[in-house]
Design a protein around this motif. Structure first.
Motif, mmCIF file in Angstrom:
data_model
loop_
_atom_site.group_PDB
_atom_site.id
_atom_site.type_symbol
_atom_site.label_atom_id
_atom_site.label_comp_id
_atom_site.label_asym_id
_atom_site.label_seq_id
_atom_site.Cartn_x
_atom_site.Cartn_y
_atom_site.Cartn_z
ATOM 1 N N VAL A 149 9.226 -4.855 0.421
ATOM 2 C CA VAL A 149 9.277 -3.385 0.383
ATOM 3 C C VAL A 149 8.823 -2.792 1.711
ATOM 4 O O VAL A 149 9.134 -1.661 2.047
ATOM 5 N N GLY A 150 8.071 -3.582 2.489
ATOM 6 C CA GLY A 150 7.513 -3.078 3.749
ATOM 7 C C GLY A 150 8.574 -2.984 4.823
ATOM 8 O O GLY A 150 9.467 -3.827 4.913
ATOM 9 N N GLY A 151 8.460 -1.949 5.616
ATOM 10 C CA GLY A 151 9.405 -1.810 6.719
ATOM 11 C C GLY A 151 9.030 -0.629 7.571
ATOM 12 O O GLY A 151 8.021 0.040 7.309
ATOM 13 N N ALA B 62 18.511 -1.991 3.497
ATOM 14 C CA ALA B 62 18.211 -3.147 2.652
ATOM 15 C C ALA B 62 19.195 -4.313 2.850
ATOM 16 O O ALA B 62 18.773 -5.465 2.999
ATOM 17 N N LEU C 228 19.040 0.027 -8.249
ATOM 18 C CA LEU C 228 18.676 1.439 -8.417
ATOM 19 C C LEU C 228 19.958 2.278 -8.474
ATOM 20 O O LEU C 228 20.093 3.161 -9.329
ATOM 21 N N ASP D 58 0.278 -5.819 3.709
ATOM 22 C CA ASP D 58 0.583 -4.583 4.441
ATOM 23 C C ASP D 58 0.084 -4.768 5.866
ATOM 24 O O ASP D 58 -0.392 -5.855 6.237
ATOM 25 N N GLN E 105 8.869 -12.199 9.169
ATOM 26 C CA GLN E 105 8.562 -12.473 7.759
ATOM 27 C C GLN E 105 9.473 -13.580 7.215
ATOM 28 O O GLN E 105 9.060 -14.356 6.347
ATOM 29 N N ILE F 89 10.548 -7.156 12.306
ATOM 30 C CA ILE F 89 9.696 -7.405 11.116
ATOM 31 C C ILE F 89 10.330 -8.494 10.232
ATOM 32 O O ILE F 89 9.679 -9.454 9.812
ATOM 33 N N SER G 272 10.642 9.780 -0.761
ATOM 34 C CA SER G 272 11.787 9.073 -1.338
ATOM 35 C C SER G 272 11.420 8.467 -2.684
ATOM 36 O O SER G 272 10.240 8.392 -3.059
ATOM 37 N N ALA H 188 12.738 3.250 -8.008
ATOM 38 C CA ALA H 188 12.984 2.080 -7.138
ATOM 39 C C ALA H 188 12.178 0.887 -7.652
ATOM 40 O O ALA H 188 12.688 -0.243 -7.749
ATOM 41 N N ALA I 133 13.385 -2.719 1.301
ATOM 42 C CA ALA I 133 13.224 -1.814 2.450
ATOM 43 C C ALA I 133 14.559 -1.579 3.156
ATOM 44 O O ALA I 133 15.350 -2.509 3.341
ATOM 45 N N ALA J 175 0.829 -1.217 0.000
ATOM 46 C CA ALA J 175 0.000 0.000 0.000
ATOM 47 C C ALA J 175 0.859 1.262 0.000
ATOM 48 O O ALA J 175 0.341 2.367 -0.090
ATOM 49 N N GLY K 298 5.221 0.285 -3.612
ATOM 50 C CA GLY K 298 4.250 -0.764 -3.936
ATOM 51 C C GLY K 298 3.278 -0.317 -5.023
ATOM 52 O O GLY K 298 3.001 -1.064 -5.974
ATOM 53 N N GLN L 109 4.257 3.780 -1.328
ATOM 54 C CA GLN L 109 4.455 4.415 -2.634
ATOM 55 C C GLN L 109 5.264 3.566 -3.621
ATOM 56 O O GLN L 109 4.950 3.557 -4.806
HETATM 57 N N1 LIG Z 1 16.920 -0.304 -1.856
HETATM 58 C C1 LIG Z 1 16.532 0.773 -2.521
HETATM 59 O O1 LIG Z 1 17.090 1.091 -3.582
HETATM 60 C C2 LIG Z 1 15.420 1.649 -2.008
HETATM 61 C C3 LIG Z 1 15.002 2.742 -2.769
HETATM 62 C C4 LIG Z 1 13.949 3.513 -2.314
HETATM 63 C C5 LIG Z 1 13.332 3.209 -1.104
HETATM 64 N N2 LIG Z 1 13.767 2.170 -0.371
HETATM 65 C C6 LIG Z 1 13.114 1.770 0.879
HETATM 66 O O2 LIG Z 1 11.941 1.032 0.551
HETATM 67 C C7 LIG Z 1 11.024 1.091 1.634
HETATM 68 C C8 LIG Z 1 9.621 1.446 1.170
HETATM 69 O O3 LIG Z 1 9.593 2.737 0.637
HETATM 70 P P1 LIG Z 1 8.197 3.448 0.318
HETATM 71 O O4 LIG Z 1 8.546 4.787 -0.216
HETATM 72 O O5 LIG Z 1 7.324 2.543 -0.473
HETATM 73 O O6 LIG Z 1 7.632 3.608 1.795
HETATM 74 P P2 LIG Z 1 6.117 3.797 2.240
HETATM 75 O O7 LIG Z 1 6.181 4.261 3.655
HETATM 76 O O8 LIG Z 1 5.357 4.583 1.246
HETATM 77 O O9 LIG Z 1 5.539 2.301 2.215
HETATM 78 C C9 LIG Z 1 5.973 1.324 3.104
HETATM 79 C C10 LIG Z 1 4.783 0.410 3.348
HETATM 80 O O10 LIG Z 1 5.237 -0.650 4.174
HETATM 81 C C11 LIG Z 1 4.169 -0.944 5.058
HETATM 82 N N3 LIG Z 1 4.676 -1.709 6.189
HETATM 83 C C12 LIG Z 1 5.218 -1.283 7.353
HETATM 84 N N4 LIG Z 1 5.512 -2.316 8.145
HETATM 85 C C13 LIG Z 1 5.135 -3.427 7.476
HETATM 86 C C14 LIG Z 1 5.167 -4.797 7.790
HETATM 87 N N5 LIG Z 1 5.629 -5.227 8.962
HETATM 88 N N6 LIG Z 1 4.698 -5.671 6.877
HETATM 89 C C15 LIG Z 1 4.216 -5.240 5.702
HETATM 90 N N7 LIG Z 1 4.139 -3.949 5.353
HETATM 91 C C16 LIG Z 1 4.598 -3.056 6.232
HETATM 92 C C17 LIG Z 1 3.602 0.430 5.430
HETATM 93 O O11 LIG Z 1 2.305 0.344 5.987
HETATM 94 C C18 LIG Z 1 3.619 1.098 4.072
HETATM 95 O O12 LIG Z 1 2.416 0.883 3.352
HETATM 96 C C19 LIG Z 1 11.635 2.098 2.623
HETATM 97 O O13 LIG Z 1 12.324 1.370 3.624
HETATM 98 C C20 LIG Z 1 12.605 2.875 1.760
HETATM 99 O O14 LIG Z 1 13.632 3.467 2.538
HETATM 100 C C21 LIG Z 1 14.802 1.377 -0.799
#
Ligand SMILES: NC(=O)c1ccc[n+]([C@@H]2O[C@H](COP(=O)([O-])OP(=O)(O)OC[C@H]3O[C@@H](n4cnc5c(N)ncnc54)[C@H](O)[C@@H]3O)[C@@H](O)[C@H]2O)c1
Ligand SMILES: O=C(O)C[C@H](O)C(=O)O
Length: 332
Positions: free
Chosen positions: A88-90, A134, A159, A43, A113, A109, A242, A247, A131, A14, A18, A16
């Motif tokens: 992606v969740g975190g 990473a 990325l 989520d 998982q 978490i 972000s 990504a 997440a 859910a 995702g 961004q």
């Molecule tokens: N590795 C990369 O290149 C890279 C690049 C960009 C972002 N990221 C990371 O990716 C992650 C997601 O970014 P985003 O912008 O989509 O964040 P976001 O906050 O928009 O979405 C994260 C989603 O994870 C959900 N979530 C939280 N805990 C959870 C759990 N225990 N189980 C399942 N879902 C859970 C949240 O409710 C939320 O919907 C962040 O950690 C961000 O830092 C990594």
């Protein structure tokens, strides 16, 4: 004969990334235009309504390859039978939180998982952790799911790899598809080392080394590196959010190349379990240049590492070792 659908899990669906990622998967960007998919989206309860909205939109988009959508807050339901898991969740860092607090939330978490994936995913499930942090989230997942082979656990540095290709393409004013074999070494953080020592560009007179074409060592060893290292922060400054579309797109590139193979003569960067190659400490999830064949990655061997690069490889390894110690202290 039509292919059996592949089940792909996206956690944090859910959010961004995702929201950008699931339509790409449903359109066949990851596994090709003839491979049906079933999406599993996970989520947490506060995001359940938004998650259901994403499911409604997937139905409304009538993707021909999409054979089913599971939207759930139940980790067992989400993980059951999945062939590919994109994590992606975190828990994001919030105001006033120490690094250790964020690490501790994510360790818990990824621990739970990991065991759900270990017990319920399909055999040979491939896992990509997106997440942050990473690399270390992927390491915890590996530790807490000992029966998932380490070759099946990876983290996203594609990325950063794509960002490096983009910077070289802009600098030389050449199509990005003509640039290849940059390397991201180490952590998906500002200590990563974007390395163009072995990168090339396709020209009318054959492939030419990037350092020769750029002909500006100061830029390659200075601004180029910091631009790639700091790109995530620059996107946050510009968007107040972000990176998400880049990504998501890079996550698709990562899985596609892993499953379908890298083109001949081309390598990509993946965060994978270190076996000690290039004197990187074994037992870290570290980004290396890899090639993929038959669904398996292999670290590219034998590349020369000069003194400048050696220091940078070691620096990012040190940061990862510190993260590992911190993460393990949260585990116990
Ligand atoms: N590795 C990369 O290149 C890279 C690049 C960009 C972002 N990221 C990371 O990716 C992650 C997601 O970014 P985003 O912008 O989509 O964040 P976001 O906050 O928009 O979405 C994260 C989603 O994870 C959900 N979530 C939280 N805990 C959870 C759990 N225990 N189980 C399942 N879902 C859970 C949240 O409710 C939320 O919907 C962040 O950690 C961000 O830092 C990594
Ligand atoms: O979320 C961040 O801190 C940045 C993200 O990892 C990115 O590289 O864009």
């Amino acid at each position: 004969m039509a292919k059996e659908p592949v089940r792909i899990l996206v956690t944090g669906a859910a959010g961004q990334i995702g929201y950008a990622l699931v339509p790409m998967i449903a359109r066949g960007v990851v596994l090709g235009p003839d491979q049906p998919v079933i999406l599993h989206m996970l989520d947490i309860p506060p995001a359940a309504e938004a998650l259901n909205g994403v499911k409604m939109e997937l139905v409304d988009a009538a993707f021909p390859l999409l054979k089913g959508v599971i939207a759930t807050t139940d980790v067992v339901e989400a993980c059951t039978g999945v062939n590919i898991a994109i994590m992606v969740g975190g828990f994001p860092r919030k105001e006033g939180m120490e690094r250790k607090d964020v690490m501790s939330k994510n360790v818990s978490i990824y621990k739970s998982q990991a065991s759900a994936l270990e017990k319920h995913a399909a055999a040979n499930c491939k896992v990509l952790v997106v997440a942050n942090p990473a690399n270390t989230n992927a390491l915890i997942l590996k530790e807490c799911a000992p029966s998932i082979p380490e070759k099946n656990i990876s983290c996203l540095t594609r990325l950063d790899h794509n960002r490096a290709l983009g910077q070289i393409s802009e600098r030389l004013n050449v199509p990005v598809c003509d640039v290849k074999n940059v390397i991201i070494w180490g952590n998906h953080s500002s200590t990563q080392y974007p390395d163009v020592s072995h990168a090339t560009v396709k020209t009318p007179s054959g492939e030419k080394p990037v350092p020769e074409l750029v002909a500006d060592d100061a830029w390659l060893k200075g601004e180029f590196i910091t631009t790639v290292q700091q790109r995530g922060a620059a996107i946050i400054k510009a968007r107040k959010l972000s990176s998400a579309l880049s990504a998501a797109s890079s996550a698709c590139d990562h899985i596609r190349d892993w499953v379908l193979g890298t083109p001949e003569g081309t390598w990509v960067s993946m965060g994978v379990y270190s076996d000690g190659s290039y004197n990187v400490p074994a037992g870290l999830i570290y980004s290396f240049p890899v090639t993929c064949r038959n669904g398996e990655w292999k670290i590219v061997q034998g590349l020369s590492i000069d003194e400048f690069s050696r220091k940078k490889l070691d620096l990012t390894a040190e940061e990862l070792s510190e993260e590992k110690t911190l993460a393990y202290s949260c585990l116990t």
